[in-house]
Design an enzyme around this catalytic site. Sequence first.
Site, short mmCIF file in Angstrom:
data_model
loop_
_atom_site.label_atom_id
_atom_site.label_comp_id
_atom_site.label_asym_id
_atom_site.label_seq_id
_atom_site.Cartn_x
_atom_site.Cartn_y
_atom_site.Cartn_z
N VAL A 1 38.74 49.63 77.37
CA VAL A 1 39.31 49.75 78.72
C VAL A 1 40.79 50.15 78.70
CG1 VAL A 1 37.67 48.27 79.94
CG2 VAL A 1 39.67 47.24 78.86
N TYR B 1 27.99 50.86 75.96
CA TYR B 1 27.38 49.94 76.94
C TYR B 1 26.15 50.55 77.60
CZ TYR B 1 31.98 48.24 75.99
OH TYR B 1 33.08 47.85 75.34
N SER C 1 38.17 47.24 73.55
CA SER C 1 36.83 47.07 72.95
C SER C 1 36.60 47.90 71.71
CB SER C 1 35.76 47.44 73.98
OG SER C 1 35.63 46.38 74.89
N TYR D 1 40.16 36.80 69.82
CA TYR D 1 39.52 37.93 70.48
C TYR D 1 40.51 38.63 71.42
CZ TYR D 1 36.69 40.64 73.74
OH TYR D 1 36.21 41.66 74.52
N LYS E 1 35.97 46.08 68.61
CA LYS E 1 34.72 45.35 68.34
C LYS E 1 34.00 45.80 67.07
CE LYS E 1 34.11 44.19 73.24
NZ LYS E 1 33.45 44.63 74.47
O1 DON Z 1 37.20 41.64 76.87
C1 DON Z 1 37.63 42.49 77.63
O2 DON Z 1 37.28 42.56 78.80
C2 DON Z 1 38.62 43.50 77.11
N1 DON Z 1 39.56 42.90 76.24
C3 DON Z 1 37.92 44.62 76.42
C4 DON Z 1 36.86 45.26 77.29
C5 DON Z 1 36.65 46.68 76.98
O3 DON Z 1 37.48 47.35 76.42
C6 DON Z 1 35.41 47.26 77.52
N2 DON Z 1 35.30 48.63 77.12
N3 DON Z 1 35.21 49.62 77.66
#
Ligand code: DON
Length: 613
Positions: free
Chosen positions: A265, A247, A70, A195, A73
Site C-alpha cells: 500500500v 490478493y 506488504s 510486523y 511479506k
Molecule cells: O498491514 C497493513 O495493512 C499494511 N502494513 C500493509 C498492507 C499492504 O501493503 C497491502 N498491500 N497492498
Amino acid sequence: MPDPGRTADAIQRILDDLHAKYRDFDDGKPADYIPELSKANPKDFGIVIATTDGRIYEIGETRKEFTIQSISKPFTYALALKLHSDAYMEAKVGVEPSGDAFNAISLHPQTGIPRNPMINAGAIATTAQVMAFDPERAETLLLDFYSDMAGRRLDVNESVFRSERDTGHRNRAIGHLLRNFDIINTNPEPGLQLYFRQCAVSVTCQDLGVMAATLACQGRNPVTGTEVLDPDITTNVLAVMGSCGMYDYTGQWLYNVGMPAKSGVGGGVMAVVPGRLGLAVYSPPLDSYGNSSRGIAVCEEISERLQLHLFNQPSRAGTTIRSATTAQRRRSRRWRSEQESQQLDRHGDRIHVLQAQGVLDFAAAEELLAEMQSKASAGAILVIDLQQVLALPRVDAELLREEIDDLAKLDVPCLLCRGEHLREFWPQGEGQLAKEGQYFGSLDRGLEAAEDMLLEALLREAGEQPPQTCTVGLLELLPPQTRSQLEPLLERRSFAQGELVCRQGDAGDEVFLIESGLFSAVLGPPVAEKPLRFATFSPSVSFGEMAFLTRSPRTADVVADEPGSCLVLTRSTFDRLEREQPQVVIDLLLALHQDLARKLGRTNQQLLLLEQG
Ligand code: DON
C-alpha cells in the site's frame, strides 16, 4: 562476464516511453488508512528493471524512499522458512490463495491457520515465527536479511511505523485471533510490533528491483553476488507470490502479466521473471484492491511488449550443442607419424566431439544426452567439452553421469573436458575421473587421449602389435643415397623425462628428428603450473625446422614428456654439407619443404574449422 555497468539503449527507451505514457495516468489515490501514507505524492512514479546479470534500467523516482508495506511479506516468509523447518511453518501458515482482500480475517475455520503468508493474517503469523525464533534479535535478523536481498542497508521509517502502530487495530485484532488459535503461542504484541516495523522498512524502487532480481536469481543477489536465500526457499516464496501476491486480483494478474508479484500500500509493486529479471514500479495511487494502479498498468504493458509472460516462453530446443564434429576434422595438437595421421583421416569419424553450451537444465541436458546416444555406435569414442556450459543443476548432472555409465557398458568411452566449474557434477572432485583417464582439463588433451584410444583400438581390431621401432618421416622423404650420406652425420641425443630440449629465444640452429619419446612445445616456463602446450611431437616427426630455416630464435620451449631420443642435424653440419655435398642439401631442403607443406596443410584445416566453429 558482461559488464553490469553497461546497459542497452533500446531497453532504456522502452522504459522512457512507458514512463512518458503513464505519467499522467491518475487512477486511484494513495492509501490513507495509515495516516502517514496519505502524505505520499501521487505524481511520484518510478520503474526499474534489474537483470540477473546485475544490470539496472531505471526511469523516474527510482531513488526516492517509501515504505515497503506488504512487499515485506514474501521476504519475511522467506526468512521464516530459513529459520524454521517446513513442517513447523506448514502448521503456522498455508499456501492456498484466499481470493480475499489483503486485510481479510481469512483463517481456516477449524485450525485457525491463515490461508497464505501474503494476506495480513498469514503475514502476521509468519512474522510472529521470526519473533519466536529469537525474540532478542528478531528485528536485526529481519533487517539484515532484507538488506542482503537489496544489497544495501535498509532501515525502518519511524514515523510510518508509529502511524501504523497507533492505528492498526484490525491487524492487532488478527494477531490476537491467531493467539487464540495457538498459531502464535505467546503474547502477540511483540510479533505485531515487528510486523508494523517490517511494513515500515524504507526502500526505493531500485531496492525493490534488486530484491526482485535476487528472487529471479534463485536467491543470489546479482549485484553483490551474495547467496542470500536457498533456491528451494526462493521457489516456495515465488510460488505463493504467484498464487496469492496480488490478493483477490491475483488470478487476473497472472492471466494478464504472468509473473509472481507482490504489491504494497506504499505504492510499490515488485514482479519476478524467474531466471531473467526483477521488475519494480513505484506509484502511490492505489486501486480498489490496494494495488498500485500505475504499477499494474505498467507491468501489464511491459509483460506484453517484452513477451515476459511466464506461460509464453520460447522453446530453447536446438541450442545446447554448440558444435558437433569428428576427429576426421578436429584434431589434437599432437603431431603424429604419417601412418597414424592417415589412420585418423580414415577412421577419425569414430571420435565424436560434442561441445555443449548454456545452462544444462532438463530440456538442454536431454538434448545433450540424446545427441550422445545418437553418436554411440559400436567402436565410437565421445569427447564432451563442457567449457561453455554455464550451469549444470544437480538432477541434470546425475542424468549426465547415468548416460556416461550406460555408454561405458556399451564400451563407448566418454571423455569429459573442461568442466571443473560445474561443481554439481563432481561431488567427489574431478580427480578420480582424471585418474581414470576420463576427465581432461583441456579439450586438446581429451582429443589427444581419444586419438590414442582409437589408434590402439585399430591395432587391436587388426590383430597388430604397436610398432617397436619407428622410421623418421623426414629421412623417408630423401632419396636412398642422400639418406645414407646424411644419416652418419646426424648426432643421436637422448633426453630424460622433463629435460629441456631447447628454450624459447635460443638460436634455432638444430633440427630434431624424433626416434622415440614424446616432445612438447610449450609457451611459458616449463615449471609454470599450467604451461600452454601448442604441439606435442611423436616418434617419426621432426621439429625445430622452422626456426632453423628462417634463422630466427626459438618461439617456444621444447621439453621431453618422457625419455626419448632424437637425431639432430646441426647448423655446422648443414653448412659443411652445403659447401661439400650441395646435392644432399638440395634433397634435404626439398624433404623439409614437403614435410612443412604437410604440416601447414593440417594447420590450415584446423584454422578453417576454428573459423567455422
Ligand atoms: O498491514 C497493513 O495493512 C499494511 N502494513 C500493509 C498492507 C499492504 O501493503 C497491502 N498491500 N497492498
